[in-house]
Design a protein around this motif. Sequence first.
Motif, PDB file in Angstrom:
ATOM      1  N   TYR A   8       0.620  -1.165   0.094  1.00  0.00           N
ATOM      2  CA  TYR A   8      -0.195   0.213   0.314  1.00  0.00           C
ATOM      3  C   TYR A   8       0.450   1.864   0.122  1.00  0.00           C
ATOM      4  CZ  TYR A   8      -3.927   2.915   1.536  1.00  0.00           C
ATOM      5  OH  TYR A   8      -3.905   4.055   0.826  1.00  0.00           O
ATOM      6  N   PHE A  15       2.072   7.653  -6.823  1.00  0.00           N
ATOM      7  CA  PHE A  15       1.340   8.689  -7.276  1.00  0.00           C
ATOM      8  C   PHE A  15       2.178   9.805  -8.267  1.00  0.00           C
ATOM      9  CE2 PHE A  15      -3.135   7.847  -6.672  1.00  0.00           C
ATOM     10  CZ  PHE A  15      -3.184   7.580  -5.992  1.00  0.00           C
ATOM     11  N   PHE A  19      -0.049  15.117  -7.387  1.00  0.00           N
ATOM     12  CA  PHE A  19      -0.338  14.456  -6.730  1.00  0.00           C
ATOM     13  C   PHE A  19      -0.771  14.497  -5.099  1.00  0.00           C
ATOM     14  CE2 PHE A  19      -4.682  12.166  -6.320  1.00  0.00           C
ATOM     15  CZ  PHE A  19      -4.956  11.621  -4.478  1.00  0.00           C
ATOM     16  N   ALA A  22       0.277  16.719  -2.707  1.00  0.00           N
ATOM     17  CA  ALA A  22      -1.189  17.332  -2.601  1.00  0.00           C
ATOM     18  C   ALA A  22      -1.957  17.057  -1.874  1.00  0.00           C
ATOM     19  CB  ALA A  22      -2.173  18.025  -3.742  1.00  0.00           C
ATOM     20  N   TYR A  23      -1.806  15.383  -1.742  1.00  0.00           N
ATOM     21  CA  TYR A  23      -2.881  14.630  -0.530  1.00  0.00           C
ATOM     22  C   TYR A  23      -1.833  13.346  -0.953  1.00  0.00           C
ATOM     23  CZ  TYR A  23      -6.035  17.037  -3.509  1.00  0.00           C
ATOM     24  OH  TYR A  23      -6.644  18.343  -4.463  1.00  0.00           O
ATOM     25  N   GLU A  26      -2.382  11.850   3.147  1.00  0.00           N
ATOM     26  CA  GLU A  26      -3.689  12.174   3.274  1.00  0.00           C
ATOM     27  C   GLU A  26      -3.712  10.368   3.287  1.00  0.00           C
ATOM     28  OE1 GLU A  26      -3.546  16.272   4.019  1.00  0.00           O
ATOM     29  OE2 GLU A  26      -2.859  14.342   2.720  1.00  0.00           O
ATOM     30  N   VAL A  27      -3.298  10.539   1.839  1.00  0.00           N
ATOM     31  CA  VAL A  27      -3.197   8.771   1.555  1.00  0.00           C
ATOM     32  C   VAL A  27      -3.422   7.718   2.505  1.00  0.00           C
ATOM     33  CG1 VAL A  27      -3.248   7.500  -0.347  1.00  0.00           C
ATOM     34  CG2 VAL A  27      -4.437   9.576  -1.145  1.00  0.00           C
ATOM     35  N   ARG A  49      -8.975  -4.953  -1.458  1.00  0.00           N
ATOM     36  CA  ARG A  49     -10.003  -4.254  -2.378  1.00  0.00           C
ATOM     37  C   ARG A  49      -9.365  -3.112  -2.022  1.00  0.00           C
ATOM     38  NH1 ARG A  49     -12.703  -1.181  -4.344  1.00  0.00           N
ATOM     39  NH2 ARG A  49     -15.041  -0.987  -3.949  1.00  0.00           N
ATOM     40  N   LEU A  50      -8.442  -2.585  -0.802  1.00  0.00           N
ATOM     41  CA  LEU A  50      -8.223  -1.443  -0.196  1.00  0.00           C
ATOM     42  C   LEU A  50      -6.915  -1.367  -0.730  1.00  0.00           C
ATOM     43  CD1 LEU A  50      -7.528   0.318   2.041  1.00  0.00           C
ATOM     44  CD2 LEU A  50      -6.143  -0.699   2.939  1.00  0.00           C
ATOM     45  N   ASP A  53      -7.878   0.081  -4.873  1.00  0.00           N
ATOM     46  CA  ASP A  53      -8.794   1.085  -5.357  1.00  0.00           C
ATOM     47  C   ASP A  53      -7.114   1.889  -5.508  1.00  0.00           C
ATOM     48  OD1 ASP A  53      -8.730   3.147  -2.567  1.00  0.00           O
ATOM     49  OD2 ASP A  53      -9.902   3.346  -4.594  1.00  0.00           O
ATOM     50  N   ILE A  54      -6.410   1.537  -5.060  1.00  0.00           N
ATOM     51  CA  ILE A  54      -5.152   2.658  -5.284  1.00  0.00           C
ATOM     52  C   ILE A  54      -4.607   2.185  -6.692  1.00  0.00           C
ATOM     53  CG2 ILE A  54      -3.215   1.151  -2.813  1.00  0.00           C
ATOM     54  CD1 ILE A  54      -2.299   4.174  -1.963  1.00  0.00           C
ATOM     55  N   ARG A  57      -6.138   4.179  -9.219  1.00  0.00           N
ATOM     56  CA  ARG A  57      -5.775   5.300  -8.807  1.00  0.00           C
ATOM     57  C   ARG A  57      -4.971   5.771  -9.536  1.00  0.00           C
ATOM     58  NH1 ARG A  57      -9.472   9.298  -9.176  1.00  0.00           N
ATOM     59  NH2 ARG A  57     -11.266   7.057  -8.799  1.00  0.00           N
ATOM     60  N   ILE A  60      -4.636   6.383 -13.168  1.00  0.00           N
ATOM     61  CA  ILE A  60      -5.967   7.210 -13.452  1.00  0.00           C
ATOM     62  C   ILE A  60      -5.495   8.434 -13.659  1.00  0.00           C
ATOM     63  CG2 ILE A  60      -8.409   7.913 -12.831  1.00  0.00           C
ATOM     64  CD1 ILE A  60      -8.830   5.221 -12.035  1.00  0.00           C
ATOM     65  N   GLU A  61      -4.463   8.404 -12.059  1.00  0.00           N
ATOM     66  CA  GLU A  61      -4.133  10.255 -11.520  1.00  0.00           C
ATOM     67  C   GLU A  61      -3.288  10.483 -12.821  1.00  0.00           C
ATOM     68  OE1 GLU A  61      -5.606  12.329 -10.492  1.00  0.00           O
ATOM     69  OE2 GLU A  61      -6.890  10.867  -9.202  1.00  0.00           O
ATOM     70  N   ALA A  64      -4.617  11.432 -16.393  1.00  0.00           N
ATOM     71  CA  ALA A  64      -5.622  12.596 -15.708  1.00  0.00           C
ATOM     72  C   ALA A  64      -4.048  13.569 -15.265  1.00  0.00           C
ATOM     73  CB  ALA A  64      -6.334  13.221 -14.134  1.00  0.00           C
TER      74      ALA A  64
ATOM     75  N   TRP B  50     -13.330   4.691  -0.313  1.00  0.00           N
ATOM     76  CA  TRP B  50     -11.855   3.744  -0.035  1.00  0.00           C
ATOM     77  C   TRP B  50     -11.178   5.178   0.169  1.00  0.00           C
ATOM     78  CZ3 TRP B  50     -11.198  -0.946   1.577  1.00  0.00           C
ATOM     79  CH2 TRP B  50     -12.472  -2.427   1.162  1.00  0.00           C
ATOM     80  N   ALA B  52      -7.899   5.928  -1.619  1.00  0.00           N
ATOM     81  CA  ALA B  52      -7.322   6.655  -3.036  1.00  0.00           C
ATOM     82  C   ALA B  52      -8.010   6.936  -3.741  1.00  0.00           C
ATOM     83  CB  ALA B  52      -6.412   5.129  -3.684  1.00  0.00           C
ATOM     84  N   TYR B  55      -9.673  10.564  -1.905  1.00  0.00           N
ATOM     85  CA  TYR B  55      -9.355  12.146  -2.253  1.00  0.00           C
ATOM     86  C   TYR B  55      -8.467  12.418  -3.462  1.00  0.00           C
ATOM     87  CZ  TYR B  55      -7.986  12.831   2.274  1.00  0.00           C
ATOM     88  OH  TYR B  55      -8.197  12.514   3.492  1.00  0.00           O
ATOM     89  N   ARG B  60     -10.832  16.286  -7.711  1.00  0.00           N
ATOM     90  CA  ARG B  60     -11.795  16.640  -8.683  1.00  0.00           C
ATOM     91  C   ARG B  60     -12.316  18.037  -8.370  1.00  0.00           C
ATOM     92  NH1 ARG B  60      -8.958  12.778  -9.450  1.00  0.00           N
ATOM     93  NH2 ARG B  60      -8.618  12.388 -11.982  1.00  0.00           N
ATOM     94  N   ARG B  84      -6.459  17.761   6.970  1.00  0.00           N
ATOM     95  CA  ARG B  84      -6.959  18.403   6.169  1.00  0.00           C
ATOM     96  C   ARG B  84      -8.567  18.943   6.468  1.00  0.00           C
ATOM     97  NH1 ARG B  84      -3.214  18.082   1.688  1.00  0.00           N
ATOM     98  NH2 ARG B  84      -4.739  19.105   0.851  1.00  0.00           N
TER      99      ARG B  84
END
Lengths: 912, 131
Positions: A8, A15, A19, A22-23, A26-27, A49-50, A53-54, A57, A60-61, A64, B50, B52, B55, B60, B84
Amino acid sequence: MNFAWRIYRRLAEAFPHEFKLAYGTEVTQLGQDVFQDIARRHGITGLIRLIADIAIRVPIEYLAEMRGDMRYALRALIKSPGFALVAIISMGLGIGLTTNVYSSKWAFLFRYLPGAANAPNLVMPDKPVSYYYVEQFREQKSLFSGVAAFQSGIPFNVTFQGGTSSKPERVYGQLVSPDYFSVLGVQPQRGRVLSAALDRAGDSPAIVISDRFWRNRLNSSPDAVGQILRLNGQIATIVGITPKDFNGALSIYSTELYVPNTVSAALAPELGDDLLHRRNAKEFMALMCLEPGVTIDSAEAALDAITRRLDAEDSSSPTRTDKGKRVTLLPAGTRVPIPRQLRPVLFGFFFALMGLVMTLACTNLANMLIARGANRRKELAIRLAVGASRFRLIRQMMAEGILLSMLGGVAGFVLAYGLSILNSRIVPPTGVPLENDFSLDWRAAVFAFGLALICGIGFSLAPALQATKTDVIPALKEGSTLRLPGYRRFGLRNLLMVSQVAGSLMLLLITGFLVIGIRKVSSTETKFDPNTMYLLSIDPVRDGYSPEKAQTFFEKLPDRLQTAGPVRSFALAGQAPFVLKDEDDAIQLTVDDSGAPSRIEQPVIEETVGSGYFDTLSESMLAGREFEESDQRIQTASQAVASKNASLPVVSSVVTPVATPAVLPVVMNETAARRLFGNENAIGKHVRDDNQSYEVVGVVRDLKSGMGIIQSVMYLPLTSRDFARPPAGGITILVRSDAGSDALSVVRNEIASIDPNLTIFNAQSLSDYLNSSRSAIRLATQTYGGIGVFGLVLAAVGLAGVTAYAVAQRRKEIAIRTALGATRAQVLRLVLREGGALVGVGTVLGFLGAMALAKMLSALTNIFVQALSVGTNNARLLVGAPLLLAAVGLLACYIPARRSAQIDPLRALREE
Amino acid sequence: MVMNEANAERFLPLKPQWFHIMLTLAGGEQHGYGIMQDVLSRTAGKVRLWPATLYGSIKRLIEAELIEESDERPAPELDDARRRYYRLTALGRDVLDGECERLQELVRAIQVNQAPSKQDQHVNQDDMVTE
């Protein structure tokens, strides 16, 4: 669990930089907070699943951010339309030309036959064989799972039952053994294919049609299978339709019909004289499917031994004591069987050609991106200083290059589409129409856009790396006026520039060699105005005439034409004049001189012409005479059994002894005479092939085919045999007339007055015929010429861009020099020296490269040898092309360099 | 007003994750963990955002100017320095209102559609009684 947590965290670090900034914390923090809870509630499934998800993502980032980069790049390019246009055009030209070469040549030569499942295992001998040999090969079950025989380019006059027009249409197809489709592994899209069990001699004729025939001539009728047609006046039933895009083996000829060779000679005159049972009638291409585990080499060796044995058993075979290989096997799974040793050469040639074109386009793009990157140095320095990652900036800069390249790909695909339409309009000077449907398919689109993407990524990376490889503090202080290394060092920019100049010159020279060379060797010289000669073809036997009736017709025709008003002279021939014949159709001639210590053998092309042929072409004989009517009455082929009912075609089922004369009179062209007899007088000399002896009665000059190839040609007299079994293009009538008269209509009327139902085809003036048959040459010279100009323009644009950039970079230096007293001329010389050195080095390398490439190309194929040998000896080109490129290059440098001389030193020095 | 409505409408229908995040923030500022827990409890564990995905959606939403990072911190005893906080913008509020209205209209439409079958049931029952 620790392992899962480590994964994880690693993914969280993967990332994109922004990203993560910024995050990212937090992630990671949130993941830590919920980790135990998820593990407790959902177990391993929850942890998976956890992580999933990452893991999902992260890309995807990235995507983007790439989307954002592309939008930014698009905005930047809209603000610089000139830069964008030049880059798109240069990439478009490169990709378009490359895609065209790929789809028309590469795919043509290397792609497996569509619809043929056994294509990878197919082989064929390089020479035709008799059907007897095919049957012997078929017995070798340990070598081949199937052996078929076929003849291609066979014309059929087709009448549709119940059609609105009773006039037959001339359609080309193949005569095939019934196992042809099973050997190829072809399944029909409708109905059935031919089979040995169902299509035997004596059965009602069943034929298979192509998809194109079904769509164009039967309007995709659902009732096509079972429909009855008349082929050469005989009834045949359609039993099946081949798959789309399938065009048969050896599919350079247009093939719309597949007719079994078990049909009667009335339906297929090619099968007359009991062709299938004549041991020495080498009229069939054999197609074999190798058994699994059998290699082409072992099959070739075994087949060679078998052929040797079969030749030895035949006491009449002239080759039975020949030493050397009897059989060479070619891979036959592609449209054009290519000898194995030639494959890597052809592959290398096309790869080199496409590579050269793309390298030019891409180095130009790279140069332009380097110059553009240099102008953004300050902006990049600021962004690096405030924390942007270098990788992020590189990605953003590459987005511009990739976008330009992809837009170039779109432009290139459109260009390739246009070129494919031009290609499909070529009518080569052969009697049988060629399969030249080179329309672009999805593979070409994938190729074009794949190439655009790879080039975009590859050639924008280096400029992006260079632009972001910057010392932040000096860049912030001096900004975009930072001086980059000069020409004395091997900088990336200079290397690219030199390679671009060299590549452009190579392209210019090679295309110049080809254009000039092709033009020179391909001129067709007629001694009369080609607008005063008309050609038209007729094929009475395939219109249902018996051989006797056809003979009578051709005996009647001259009398009619002689009295036709505007006709000054006429002749008959087995093919159109100035035609290019396939070298593979050459027969081996031996000089018949028993006293000579060693025999001379030469391959010659055969053409059949009637009496007065050369006179009609205004060609006087260099020696001897041309054919007379008495030569035309020579008995040659087997006698046909005359039919009592003139409408019934002749069935030639009985083999009668061939009544051949002892010696046949022939005329040779000067090349054939020289190769066979040297400087001796050829008149009265004898030559022979496998079956026949000939006496040379005349020598005529070389009548150039216009394709740049000089062939040895032996002219045979047109005889009753040719009237009984016309060649694929029918019998051609040449008519010379008075200028401005419509002799074509007159001749049509005369023929119609004899028989209004005879089909006349290929009716045109000689001028039109030469124009259309030279269309390939014209397209080739235009394409090569275009490629050469393309290279020149790219080099000029690249040089101009680089010089402009260099001037911008050296503003301060130039300002200081001017302030210290340098004159405008001195400043100009300083700037031009750098560009001039690059042009000089590039010119030398390009010249040497071009000569080496020309030598390599000459070694590849005959077509290039003659054109290149003329071209490489052209002094004007050898001197002119480098000078032209140098002049264009220096001009391209001079225009932006002039700006350097106009720099106001005070303003430049005050700028910061 | 009209422009705001037009601006808000272009975000409709809202993606489910966005809706849940904005619904949570409608009740006040919240940090990521708090949003996740709130959604989980509100949906009785059916919807889990979840990390990721959460955030990614927050990023977005900020780019779309529907939410913003809050510079105000709660009382020290409630504050978590690591976190935050985020809150709805005015546009975000309009968008959320629009989405809620849209969902309510959907529910009304469903109820209208189902209503005749309930009336039929009543009628049938009456018939049975009469017979």
